[in-house]
Design an enzyme around this catalytic site. Structure first.
Site, PDB file in Angstrom:
ATOM      1  NE  ARG A 149      -1.235   3.698   0.097  1.00  0.00           N
ATOM      2  CZ  ARG A 149      -2.006   3.034   0.935  1.00  0.00           C
ATOM      3  NH1 ARG A 149      -3.263   3.391   1.140  1.00  0.00           N
ATOM      4  NH2 ARG A 149      -1.526   1.961   1.545  1.00  0.00           N
TER       5      ARG A 149
ATOM      6  NE  ARG B 170      -7.950   0.605   3.186  1.00  0.00           N
ATOM      7  CZ  ARG B 170      -6.657   0.334   3.049  1.00  0.00           C
ATOM      8  NH1 ARG B 170      -6.248  -0.923   2.973  1.00  0.00           N
ATOM      9  NH2 ARG B 170      -5.766   1.296   2.979  1.00  0.00           N
TER      10      ARG B 170
ATOM     11  CE  LYS C 126       0.046  -5.579   1.292  1.00  0.00           C
ATOM     12  NZ  LYS C 126      -0.865  -4.553   0.735  1.00  0.00           N
TER      13      LYS C 126
ATOM     14  NE  ARG D   3       6.069  -1.034   2.593  1.00  0.00           N
ATOM     15  CZ  ARG D   3       4.742  -0.999   2.595  1.00  0.00           C
ATOM     16  NH1 ARG D   3       4.097  -1.011   1.447  1.00  0.00           N
ATOM     17  NH2 ARG D   3       4.069  -0.959   3.714  1.00  0.00           N
TER      18      ARG D   3
ATOM     19  NE  ARG E  22      -4.951   3.309   5.872  1.00  0.00           N
ATOM     20  CZ  ARG E  22      -4.175   2.283   5.515  1.00  0.00           C
ATOM     21  NH1 ARG E  22      -4.267   1.133   6.160  1.00  0.00           N
ATOM     22  NH2 ARG E  22      -3.329   2.392   4.527  1.00  0.00           N
TER      23      ARG E  22
END
Length: 220
Positions: A174, A130, A20, A95, A163
């Site tokens: 998560r 990522r 996103k 959220r 990350r």
């Protein structure tokens, strides 16, 4: 962006790693509207010393989460700026359903909520690839959205890094949090008639094409 008298005031939803953030950047550039990341505007509000920024600073200095009311207040301050006049994108907020309700109560108008749908197994695979720029925050993926030079940010030339929250254990945690706390927003916005789902594809360009079609359809 205004089309047929409609302004694009949208929220991107999707599990961590669904893409996103990348899609919001693409849409922001194409429609010339700001993509607003909650974390970045909180930091800016604190730096600028706004009323809500000072409240956020007090919370962070106490080691507490910034209260929803303060976060939404900061978002409302940001949305009142001139560059949001013709539309905006919210990435990373709300959220939870209570946050969405609070957003409604502060009369923040949303015209489209777009959810990027990707299976958990595929997300775990994606997040391991990522890379992020610690200086400017730009994000990449070694397979789906690589930088022009491996390991170097296209925007500022700084080295890219992995990350810490992209480790397998943290990714699973998560995802569980997303399904429990954030995914109910699809039902919340679905009932309002402003939710559209986009199936995330293997190729970034294919997901982008579906995203832009969903947006175009919403503006008809």
């Amino acid at each position: 962006m205004i089309k047929n008298g409609k302004k694009l005031k949208m929220i991107f939803l999707g599990a961590p790693g669904a893409g996103k953030g990348t899609q919001s950047e693409i849409v922001s550039e194409k429609f010339n509207i700001p993509a607003i990341s909650t974390g970045s505007i909180i930091r800016a509000a604190i730096k600028n010393g706004t009323e809500m920024g000072l409240a956020a600073k007090e919370a962070t200095e106490r080691g507490e989460l910034v209260p929803d009311s303060v976060v939404i207040g900061i978002i409302k301050e940001r949305l009142a700026e001139p560059d949001c006049e013709n539309g905006f994108i919210l990435d990373g907020f709300p959220r939870t359903v209570p946050q969405a309700i609070a957003l409604d109560e502060m009369n923040v108008e949303i015209t489209l909520v777009l959810s990027i749908e990707v299976a958990d197994e595929k997300i775990a695979e994606r997040m391991g690839g990522r890379r992020v720029c610690n200086k400017c925050g730009a994000s990449y993926h070694i397979q789906y959205n690589p930088s022009k030079t491996a390991g170097i940010c296209d925007k500022c030339g700084e080295p890219l890094s992995i990350r810490k929250d992209d480790s397998p254990e943290i990714v699973l945690s998560r995802l569980a949090t997303y399904h429990e706390q954030t995914e109910p927003l699809k039902d919340f916005y679905g009932k309002k008639g402003i939710l559209k789902l986009v199936e995330g594809q293997e190729e970034l360009s294919d997901t982008t094409a579906l995203t832009l079609k969903a947006i175009s359809d919403s503006l008809e």
